[in-house]
Design an enzyme around this catalytic site. Structure first.
Site, PDB file in Angstrom:
ATOM      1  N   THR A  65      -0.256   3.258   7.056  1.00 38.45           N
ATOM      2  CA  THR A  65       1.152   3.668   7.127  1.00 38.45           C
ATOM      3  C   THR A  65       1.288   5.027   7.798  1.00 38.45           C
ATOM      4  O   THR A  65       0.866   6.047   7.222  1.00 38.45           O
ATOM      5  CB  THR A  65       1.732   3.776   5.689  1.00 38.45           C
ATOM      6  OG1 THR A  65       1.130   2.774   4.868  1.00 38.45           O
ATOM      7  CG2 THR A  65       3.235   3.648   5.691  1.00 38.45           C
ATOM      8  N   HIS A 104       2.652  -8.725   3.064  1.00 39.61           N
ATOM      9  CA  HIS A 104       2.286  -8.898   1.652  1.00 39.61           C
ATOM     10  C   HIS A 104       3.394  -9.712   0.982  1.00 39.61           C
ATOM     11  O   HIS A 104       4.556  -9.301   1.004  1.00 39.61           O
ATOM     12  CB  HIS A 104       2.192  -7.550   0.944  1.00 39.61           C
ATOM     13  CG  HIS A 104       0.947  -6.788   1.263  1.00 39.61           C
ATOM     14  ND1 HIS A 104       0.608  -6.400   2.535  1.00 39.61           N
ATOM     15  CD2 HIS A 104      -0.051  -6.334   0.457  1.00 39.61           C
ATOM     16  CE1 HIS A 104      -0.537  -5.751   2.492  1.00 39.61           C
ATOM     17  NE2 HIS A 104      -0.965  -5.686   1.243  1.00 39.61           N
ATOM     18  N   GLU A 134       2.531 -11.033  -4.299  1.00 37.94           N
ATOM     19  CA  GLU A 134       1.321 -10.404  -4.854  1.00 37.94           C
ATOM     20  C   GLU A 134       1.423 -10.296  -6.371  1.00 37.94           C
ATOM     21  O   GLU A 134       0.409 -10.260  -7.073  1.00 37.94           O
ATOM     22  CB  GLU A 134       1.133  -9.001  -4.224  1.00 37.94           C
ATOM     23  CG  GLU A 134      -0.201  -8.359  -4.597  1.00 37.94           C
ATOM     24  CD  GLU A 134      -0.401  -6.995  -3.943  1.00 37.94           C
ATOM     25  OE1 GLU A 134       0.488  -6.530  -3.199  1.00 37.94           O
ATOM     26  OE2 GLU A 134      -1.469  -6.395  -4.194  1.00 37.94           O
ATOM     27  N   ASP A 185      -8.806  -2.847  -0.234  1.00 37.15           N
ATOM     28  CA  ASP A 185      -9.049  -1.392  -0.377  1.00 37.15           C
ATOM     29  C   ASP A 185     -10.482  -1.225  -0.886  1.00 37.15           C
ATOM     30  O   ASP A 185     -10.710  -1.082  -2.090  1.00 37.15           O
ATOM     31  CB  ASP A 185      -8.067  -0.810  -1.407  1.00 37.15           C
ATOM     32  CG  ASP A 185      -6.619  -0.982  -0.987  1.00 37.15           C
ATOM     33  OD1 ASP A 185      -6.169  -0.256  -0.097  1.00 37.15           O
ATOM     34  OD2 ASP A 185      -5.923  -1.850  -1.560  1.00 37.15           O
TER      35      ASP A 185
HETATM   36  C1  6MZ Z   1       0.377  -3.519  -1.410  1.00 35.10           C
HETATM   37  C2  6MZ Z   1      -1.092  -1.901  -0.687  1.00 35.10           C
HETATM   38  C3  6MZ Z   1      -2.111  -2.429  -1.498  1.00 35.10           C
HETATM   39  O1  6MZ Z   1      -1.459   2.980   4.498  1.00 35.10           O
HETATM   40  O2  6MZ Z   1      -2.203   5.095   3.439  1.00 35.10           O
HETATM   41  N1  6MZ Z   1      -1.598  -0.839  -0.051  1.00 35.10           N
HETATM   42  N2  6MZ Z   1       0.142  -2.449  -0.651  1.00 35.10           N
HETATM   43  N3  6MZ Z   1      -0.547  -4.069  -2.231  1.00 35.10           N
HETATM   44  C4  6MZ Z   1      -1.797  -3.554  -2.305  1.00 35.10           C
HETATM   45  N4  6MZ Z   1      -2.672  -4.121  -3.192  1.00 35.10           N
HETATM   46  C5  6MZ Z   1      -3.478  -3.402  -4.076  1.00 35.10           C
HETATM   47  N5  6MZ Z   1      -3.215  -1.698  -1.306  1.00 35.10           N
HETATM   48  C6  6MZ Z   1      -2.889  -0.724  -0.422  1.00 35.10           C
HETATM   49  O3  6MZ Z   1      -3.269   2.956   2.793  1.00 35.10           O
HETATM   50  C7  6MZ Z   1      -2.774   2.979   1.478  1.00 35.10           C
HETATM   51  C8  6MZ Z   1      -1.476   2.219   1.412  1.00 35.10           C
HETATM   52  O4  6MZ Z   1      -1.712   0.818   1.624  1.00 35.10           O
HETATM   53  C9  6MZ Z   1      -0.818   0.030   0.870  1.00 35.10           C
HETATM   54  C10 6MZ Z   1       0.052   0.994   0.085  1.00 35.10           C
HETATM   55  O5  6MZ Z   1       1.253   1.222   0.780  1.00 35.10           O
HETATM   56  C11 6MZ Z   1      -0.803   2.247   0.037  1.00 35.10           C
HETATM   57  O6  6MZ Z   1      -0.056   3.420  -0.145  1.00 35.10           O
HETATM   58  P1  6MZ Z   1      -2.619   3.774   3.999  1.00 35.10           P
HETATM   59  O7  6MZ Z   1      -3.717   3.874   4.994  1.00 35.10           O
END
Ligand code: 6MZ
Length: 346
Positions: A100, A204, A207, A287
């Protein structure tokens, strides 16, 4: 022969659902923290160890802490290079990284410089490793955060459209963020704008339980891929629609277990039901840092859940190439490379 972690490590793979922030390894977080005296120095605060679970909100608190740590253009670039290296060392040949773009007035970071930093991390990494075993092809999907206001989403889509012209690395848009937040209807116009700009969409959806109407609205944009889709099976209309349109699912077993959105027993993960109906599924990490996993480990969980043999696991990984957002030429090169490795694996 058994499908163990060693086999899954050697399996050539593509990773299509990895958030930059949540993918930072403990080592990277430790390194970034060393230059930040004001912040709690424990990298352990952003990792959910083996056998542990958290609520979705607790996970999002970890992402917030990670944003505090990675707060400048240089750090975004370093984080990008480290995460790419981790995936390359795990046998990933093609990676779609999503992140993001955000502003930080204290460091001068803004959405444009954020995207530039990710792209420069990708380009530097690829350039430095073009002829060695860390060679990997990387693309970027700027993410829209459903918890943020809609102006941010429009700004990100417009930037993505602009960068897509100058860099073949920007191939699509991701919609993510805390699934309990946001007015999802508002995100349809920026998603449609991305569609008109020929950016591919990974969204997404479903979920968490509930939110049937929101998820149904999102499916109307006919995304090229769906992230998680955990609760789609419980909803007749959505289930039928996803099956009919063969929309591929990005499935992240450890993430779903650790956020308590799928059963603790990985053999009950929804990947089994989708693959029984021969629906396209791609195994992903989500992640890898926060959920302390690797793509190889996710493949070993999938193998155990599905009871697959080595040849079937190779096919699962090979078929994922069909769903990447890069062009046909890139797909062909990957297929060739996977098939060259195949005889030594099976
Ligand atoms: C939804 C998720 C996520 O963007 O700062 N993010 N969004 N569901 C999930 N499942 C667990 N896991 C991560 O990476 C972190 C961002 O990715 C999204 C969220 O917006 C989180 O703040 P970046 O690189």
């Amino acid at each position: 022969m058994a499908v163990d972690l060693d086999f899954c490590g050697k399996l050539p793979k593509v990773e299509l659902h990895a958030h930059l922030g949540g993918s930072l390894s403990e080592k990277t977080v430790q390194g970034l923290l060393s230059g930040k005296p004001g912040i709690d120095q424990s990298a352990a605060r952003v990792v959910i160890g083996k056998g542990h679970q958290r609520t979705m909100d607790e996970c999002f608190e970890m992402f917030r802490i990670l944003h505090e740590i990675v707060d400048s253009a240089d750090m975004v670039k370093q984080a990008t290079k480290d995460v790419i290296n981790d995936f390359a060392m795990d046998g990933v040949q093609y990676l779609e990284l999503r992140s993001t773009p955000r502003d930080n007035p204290k460091t001068g970071l803004n959405k444009r410089s954020y995207i530039e930093s990710v792209l420069s991390g990708i380009n530097e990494y690829e350039h430095d490793n073009v002829n060695n075993n860390r060679c990997i092809d990387v693309r970027y999907l700027p993410s829209l955060d459903r918890g943020q206001n809609i102006e941010n989403a429009f700004e990100t889509v417009k930037l993505a459209e602009e960068f897509k012209v100058s860099s073949s690395k920007v191939v699509g848009i991701d919609l993510s963020g805390n699934p309990y937040q946001g007015n999802i209807g508002e995100f349809l116009p920026p998603l449609n704008l991305a569609r008109r700009a020929e950016l591919k969409l990974s969204i997404h959806t479903a979920e968490v339980p509930g939110y049937l109407d929101d998820d149904w609205k999102l499916l109307q944009v006919l995304p090229e891929r769906i992230g998680h889709g955990t609760y789609i099976i419980d909803r007749d209309k959505s289930h039928e629609m996803v099956l009919k349109n063969k929309i591929p699912l990005e499935l992240c077993i450890s993430s779903n277990i650790k956020t308590q959105t799928s059963p603790l027993d990985h053999r009950k993960h929804h990947i089994t039901t989708w693959l029984e109906s021969k629906h396209p599924c791609v195994v992903c990490t989500d992640d890898k840092g926060v959920f302390s996993t690797t793509l190889s480990y996710e493949y070993s969980l999938a193998a155990s859940a599905l009871g697959y043999k080595r040849s079937e696991m190779f096919k699962l990984s090979y078929d994922a190439i069909d769903h990447i957002f890069a062009d046909e030429n890139t797909k062909e090169n990957l297929r060739k490379s996977f098939l060259e490795i195949k005889p030594g694996l099976l």
